[in-house]
Design a protein around this motif. Structure first.
Motif, PDB file in Angstrom:
ATOM      1  N   SER A 222     -30.740  -5.990 -21.579  1.00  0.00           N
ATOM      2  CA  SER A 222     -31.305  -4.857 -22.325  1.00  0.00           C
ATOM      3  C   SER A 222     -32.238  -4.029 -21.447  1.00  0.00           C
ATOM      4  N   ALA A 223     -33.041  -4.704 -20.640  1.00  0.00           N
ATOM      5  CA  ALA A 223     -33.945  -3.988 -19.736  1.00  0.00           C
ATOM      6  C   ALA A 223     -33.165  -3.192 -18.702  1.00  0.00           C
ATOM      7  N   GLN A 224     -32.116  -3.803 -18.148  1.00  0.00           N
ATOM      8  CA  GLN A 224     -31.293  -3.097 -17.160  1.00  0.00           C
ATOM      9  C   GLN A 224     -30.592  -1.901 -17.795  1.00  0.00           C
ATOM     10  N   ILE A 225     -30.083  -2.094 -18.999  1.00  0.00           N
ATOM     11  CA  ILE A 225     -29.371  -1.012 -19.690  1.00  0.00           C
ATOM     12  C   ILE A 225     -30.325   0.129 -20.010  1.00  0.00           C
ATOM     13  N   SER A 226     -31.534  -0.195 -20.454  1.00  0.00           N
ATOM     14  CA  SER A 226     -32.491   0.866 -20.794  1.00  0.00           C
ATOM     15  C   SER A 226     -32.929   1.659 -19.567  1.00  0.00           C
ATOM     16  N   GLN A 227     -32.871   1.046 -18.386  1.00  0.00           N
ATOM     17  CA  GLN A 227     -33.251   1.734 -17.158  1.00  0.00           C
ATOM     18  C   GLN A 227     -32.065   2.421 -16.477  1.00  0.00           C
ATOM     19  N   ALA A 228     -30.855   2.105 -16.934  1.00  0.00           N
ATOM     20  CA  ALA A 228     -29.658   2.655 -16.293  1.00  0.00           C
ATOM     21  C   ALA A 228     -29.479   4.130 -16.642  1.00  0.00           C
ATOM     22  N   ASP A 229     -28.793   4.810 -15.777  1.00  0.00           N
ATOM     23  CA  ASP A 229     -28.436   6.206 -16.002  1.00  0.00           C
ATOM     24  C   ASP A 229     -27.537   6.293 -17.232  1.00  0.00           C
ATOM     25  N   SER A 230     -27.739   7.304 -18.037  1.00  0.00           N
ATOM     26  CA  SER A 230     -26.959   7.441 -19.272  1.00  0.00           C
ATOM     27  C   SER A 230     -25.458   7.587 -19.012  1.00  0.00           C
ATOM     28  N   GLN A 231     -25.091   8.013 -17.819  1.00  0.00           N
ATOM     29  CA  GLN A 231     -23.679   8.184 -17.482  1.00  0.00           C
ATOM     30  C   GLN A 231     -23.021   6.890 -17.011  1.00  0.00           C
ATOM     31  N   THR A 232     -23.812   5.868 -16.713  1.00  0.00           N
ATOM     32  CA  THR A 232     -23.232   4.641 -16.166  1.00  0.00           C
ATOM     33  C   THR A 232     -23.587   3.381 -16.955  1.00  0.00           C
ATOM     34  N   ARG A 233     -24.401   3.494 -17.985  1.00  0.00           N
ATOM     35  CA  ARG A 233     -24.822   2.286 -18.690  1.00  0.00           C
ATOM     36  C   ARG A 233     -23.687   1.567 -19.399  1.00  0.00           C
ATOM     37  N   TYR A 234     -22.595   2.265 -19.676  1.00  0.00           N
ATOM     38  CA  TYR A 234     -21.446   1.623 -20.324  1.00  0.00           C
ATOM     39  C   TYR A 234     -20.868   0.499 -19.459  1.00  0.00           C
ATOM     40  N   ARG A 235     -21.179   0.508 -18.177  1.00  0.00           N
ATOM     41  CA  ARG A 235     -20.656  -0.520 -17.273  1.00  0.00           C
ATOM     42  C   ARG A 235     -21.227  -1.905 -17.577  1.00  0.00           C
ATOM     43  N   TYR A 236     -22.254  -1.969 -18.392  1.00  0.00           N
ATOM     44  CA  TYR A 236     -22.825  -3.255 -18.797  1.00  0.00           C
ATOM     45  C   TYR A 236     -22.087  -3.871 -19.989  1.00  0.00           C
ATOM     46  N   GLU A 237     -21.155  -3.143 -20.567  1.00  0.00           N
ATOM     47  CA  GLU A 237     -20.448  -3.628 -21.753  1.00  0.00           C
ATOM     48  C   GLU A 237     -19.796  -4.987 -21.536  1.00  0.00           C
ATOM     49  N   PRO A 238     -19.089  -5.233 -20.432  1.00  0.00           N
ATOM     50  CA  PRO A 238     -18.463  -6.555 -20.267  1.00  0.00           C
ATOM     51  C   PRO A 238     -19.477  -7.705 -20.269  1.00  0.00           C
TER      52      PRO A 238
END
Length: 69
Positions: free
Chosen positions: A12-28
């Motif tokens: 969750s912390a990584q996703i909240s800090q990720a760029d909005s264009q690339t955060r979907y890469r955390y889905e898996p």
């Protein structure tokens, strides 16, 4: 019982800090946590389900963004 809370907190912390264009890469990674919880018969927190759904929508949108018109 697997201790998935620290893993989800980290994700969750990584996703909240990720760029909005690339955060979907955390889905898996989020999906694997959910699958593990289900396999162990544990309840999946609603916030985790919402986050996964959000990342899935973003992943689908990203696929269409890369399609030639």
């Amino acid at each position: 019982m697997t201790n998935t809370t620290p893993e989800m907190d980290r994700l969750s912390a990584q996703i909240s800090q990720a760029d909005s264009q690339t955060r979907y890469r955390y889905e898996p990674q989020v999906r694997r946590v959910i699958e593990r919880l289900n396999a162990e018969g544990e309840a999946v927190p609603a916030a985790t389900k919402r986050l996964h759904e959000e990342l899935l929508r973003e992943a689908i949108e990203a696929q269409f963004d890369n399609m030639p018109v």
